[in-house]
Structure formats: C-alpha cells, structure tokens
Design an enzyme around this catalytic site. Sequence first.
Site, PDB file in Angstrom:
ATOM      1  N   LYS A  75       0.833  -1.207   0.000  1.00 43.36           N
ATOM      2  CA  LYS A  75       0.000   0.000   0.000  1.00 43.36           C
ATOM      3  C   LYS A  75       0.872   1.264   0.000  1.00 43.36           C
ATOM      4  CE  LYS A  75      -4.030  -2.219   0.804  1.00 43.36           C
ATOM      5  NZ  LYS A  75      -3.683  -3.642   0.885  1.00 43.36           N
TER       6      LYS A  75
HETATM    7  C1  LIG Z   1      -4.319  -4.805   0.455  1.00 41.93           C
HETATM    8  C2  LIG Z   1      -3.512  -6.030   0.395  1.00 41.93           C
HETATM    9  C3  LIG Z   1      -3.781  -7.039  -0.538  1.00 41.93           C
HETATM   10  C4  LIG Z   1      -4.950  -6.971  -1.477  1.00 41.93           C
HETATM   11  O1  LIG Z   1      -4.803  -5.954  -2.437  1.00 41.93           O
HETATM   12  P1  LIG Z   1      -6.084  -5.415  -3.247  1.00 41.93           P
HETATM   13  O2  LIG Z   1      -5.594  -4.285  -4.040  1.00 41.93           O
HETATM   14  O3  LIG Z   1      -7.064  -5.001  -2.180  1.00 41.93           O
HETATM   15  O4  LIG Z   1      -6.596  -6.559  -4.042  1.00 41.93           O
HETATM   16  C5  LIG Z   1      -2.942  -8.146  -0.574  1.00 41.93           C
HETATM   17  N1  LIG Z   1      -1.903  -8.263   0.279  1.00 41.93           N
HETATM   18  C6  LIG Z   1      -1.627  -7.326   1.188  1.00 41.93           C
HETATM   19  C7  LIG Z   1      -0.483  -7.534   2.112  1.00 41.93           C
HETATM   20  C8  LIG Z   1      -2.402  -6.172   1.280  1.00 41.93           C
HETATM   21  O5  LIG Z   1      -2.108  -5.230   2.194  1.00 41.93           O
END
Ligand SMILES: *Cc1c(COP(=O)(O)O)cnc(C)c1O
Length: 473
Positions: free
Chosen positions: A91
Amino acid sequence: MKGLSDEGGLFVPETLPKIDIPLRELSEMDYRETAFCIMRSFLTDFTDDELKDCISKAYDEKFDTDGIAPLRKAGNAWYLELFHGKTIAFKDMALSILPHLMITAAKKNGEKNEIVILTATSGDTGKAALAGFADVPGTRIIVFYPKDGVSHVQKMQMVTEKGKNTLVIGVNGNFDDCQTGVKKMFSDMDLRSRILEKGYRFSSANSINIGRLVPQIVYYFYAYCSLLKKGVIKDKEKINFVVPTGNFGNILAAYYAMNAGLPVNKLICASNENKVLFDFFNTGSYDRNREFILTSSPSMDILISSNLERLIYAVSGEDAVKNTAFMESLRAEGEYRITDDMKEKLNCFKAFYASERDTADKIRNLYKASGYVIDTHTAVAASAYDSYLKECGDMSVTVIVSTASPYKFAGSVMSSIDGSYGEMEDFALIDELSRISGVPVPKAVSEIKDAEILHKTECEKDKMMELVEAYLT
Ligand SMILES: *Cc1c(COP(=O)(O)O)cnc(C)c1O
C-alpha cells in the site's frame, strides 16, 4: 480529490492511454523516472513539474532500498517485493504519493476546505494512509479497521500513530462493514453539506480512489523492464503476474498496465478462503452471500471487491447503465451474473485460491527449499501459482507480487515454518524470524515495540458516522 462520484460509482479513465515509449528505453530508467513516464499519460491534469515534484517527494529514503521495488528469484518464480516502504506493505507504493497528488490538486482547484480522508482498512491501508497523511497541513485522516480482524503488528502500527490530524477507530465488524460504512458516508449528501458548513470536504485513500490505482500501474512496467534489463526475458515477451487479491485494486492496475501496452500472458488472481473472486472468474457469477472467514492473510479477507466494478465496466463495453444494474443487484441481492460475452473478455485472467493449509505449506516449503521467507498474502499467491502450473503447464516467466513483509505477520509465518514457534511471544518471534531469514528487523516493526497506544476508540458498525461528526467540530 473526489474519491467517489456523486452517485456512488467509481471513476475510470475516459480512455486508457498507450505507453508508447519502447520498453528497452524504459528499462534504462530508475523507479522515479519510470513512474513519471507512466503516470503522466494517466494523470493529464498535472503539469510535468508538478508530477515530478510529487514523485520525488514520495519515492525517496522512506524506502529502504534504492530500487524501491526489487525483484528476487526463489523457486520457479520472481518475487516483486513491494514492501520496502514505511509501513512494509505494498500500500506504501501508492499511499506515499497520494497525499502529494491530493495537495497539488487542492492547490490547483483553489480548495479552501480542509480535506478529510475517510479510510476503511483490512489492516494495511490504514497505517500506510496514516503515514502518508500524518501532519500534512490542510488534511485530516480517519481510519476504521475491523477490531478483531487484523494482525497484532498491523493493529499496533495503527493505534500508536502520533500524527495530530489522525483518528483511528476499531469497528465491531469485519472489513466489508467498515468499507460499506465509509461508502455510505461518501454518498450521504446531507452529511456532506453538514460538514461542508464546518469547512471540511471528504476524500478517499482507498483504492476506490483512482489516485491510488495509477501509481500501482508503474511497478508492473518496472518489474517487466527489470527482467528485460537482467536478460531474463526478450523484448515483447509475454509474462505472467500472480497477484494476491482482496479489493481487486492491485490486479486491476496490472490489467490497466496490460491495456496500456505491457506484454502480459496471464493475470493470475489469487484468493484465500474468501474465494468469491475464484468463483466469479470460474462461473461468471459474483455471489457475496457466504460466510466471512478470518484467515492468516487478513488484508484479503474481503467479500465485496470494490474495484471489480471497474473491470465489469470495461468488459461490458463501457456501458454505465449495464454496470449500474450489476452493482445495484450486488447491493440488493448480494450477487450478479455477467453475460457470456463479458466472460469471454476475461480470458486474460486465471483464478485460483489457497486454503489456510496450502498457505502454511507454501511458506514452509519455499523456506526449506530456498531460505526465502514470504508473508501469508504472498504465500497465497505462490500457492495459487503452483495450482496454475499444475492445471495449465504454462512455462512463461512469472512474477509473484509480494505484497507484505513477513515481519508484518510474524506469528502466522513462523508457526507455518515450525509449529513449535506457536508458543513464542510476538517480539521474540520477530527476532527469531530475523535470525532464520538473515533479513534485519525493519524499522516499521522495531519502532512499535515500546510505542504508546494513543487510539483506543471502538464502535459498533452503525455508529461510524456519529464518531466522524463528533470529531469534525
Ligand atoms: C491490500 C492487500 C492485498 C490486497 O490488495 P487489493 O488491491 O485489495 O486486491 C494483498 N496483500 C496485502 C499484504 C495487502 O495489504
């Protein structure tokens, strides 16, 4: 800046641009230069100087490696490590830059109100957004997380946040409840005018905001070009990406990258036991009417994958009316079924899921075979890739998108490697993880060890709005 449209729909590009810089040329660029080349074709409202400024402020020493998004080979795949930012989850790739894009946009628009970022998190978005917006003048940020649905490290990262403009609330519910509550506030016109009178305007840091998705397109190009530069692939050779998926933001960025000209063979959508997307890609029917399962990959514990709306729009021939009908059916009945024509356009996707057992086995087996320790989310993807290989036998070069540092989920990761670790206390496990992997404990983890808990508010899911209004006085 707006996040969501007035009717509650998601914004999409009017047309997807084509990246016409030769990949060879891109492969000579560093992450920042690549980001500039990709993002400028999507975010055409920004001047080149504005965009360069945002990029240089975002992708700097906050990342613990010059490469920003390094690739690492382990077993039969390449792992794209997207966890070298401030909060050690992918993120950070988008949320390091989103605040800069937003402030720049606010300035350009002569915005006088304070921007209030409303965020629902399944664990990782929360801290990444807090880190991005903490003490940014002209902004406040409110984060809702499922109080029993995140890992210990994830929770500690959020409740110890020091930013003066931050509010963190544990909701007695799951991620879908948090997300639904936030979306409701966005489309509540009365609420919006009440807070506008007090000088506030809502915006979103969730991947429903297109400003989150565009920076994520960059690392697909960057990964491809890194492989090209290393000589692993030939120019224009198609590769696979395996993406551990929850809200469908990350893999949608891959789809946009492919449509913008990146040579992709298959996009492999990996789910945990909340396998609503696996079922969707295999049957054409999206059905959220099922039990919500808490797993060891909590950031993927999601039954309403918001960004799928953007894919549905694309494969419906960009038909907004049709799209609205599907989303309305999802809201009212909890399900919809796409047409065969639409399903055909999804052939570039393959979907698999990993059980809790598969996930733990993958972590252990990869560690035993290569010494490389992956987190639970990445392990879901790696296990899904094994299933893909078994079913399709496709030997294309494959990149597994590694979305979090194993340190963030040390408890689950370590007990996957050896059951006897289950007895150990969290920070002892973290030291042990460092010992067996040879990777130093990241700052994001060491700094929460003795940090004071500053956010203790919890609420029922129907009380989210009240708390927001009480905070915005
Ligand atoms: C948010 C997240 C995901 C999923 O990503 P999306 O964009 O919501 O599909 C997968 N792994 C981790 C560690 C995340 O923080």
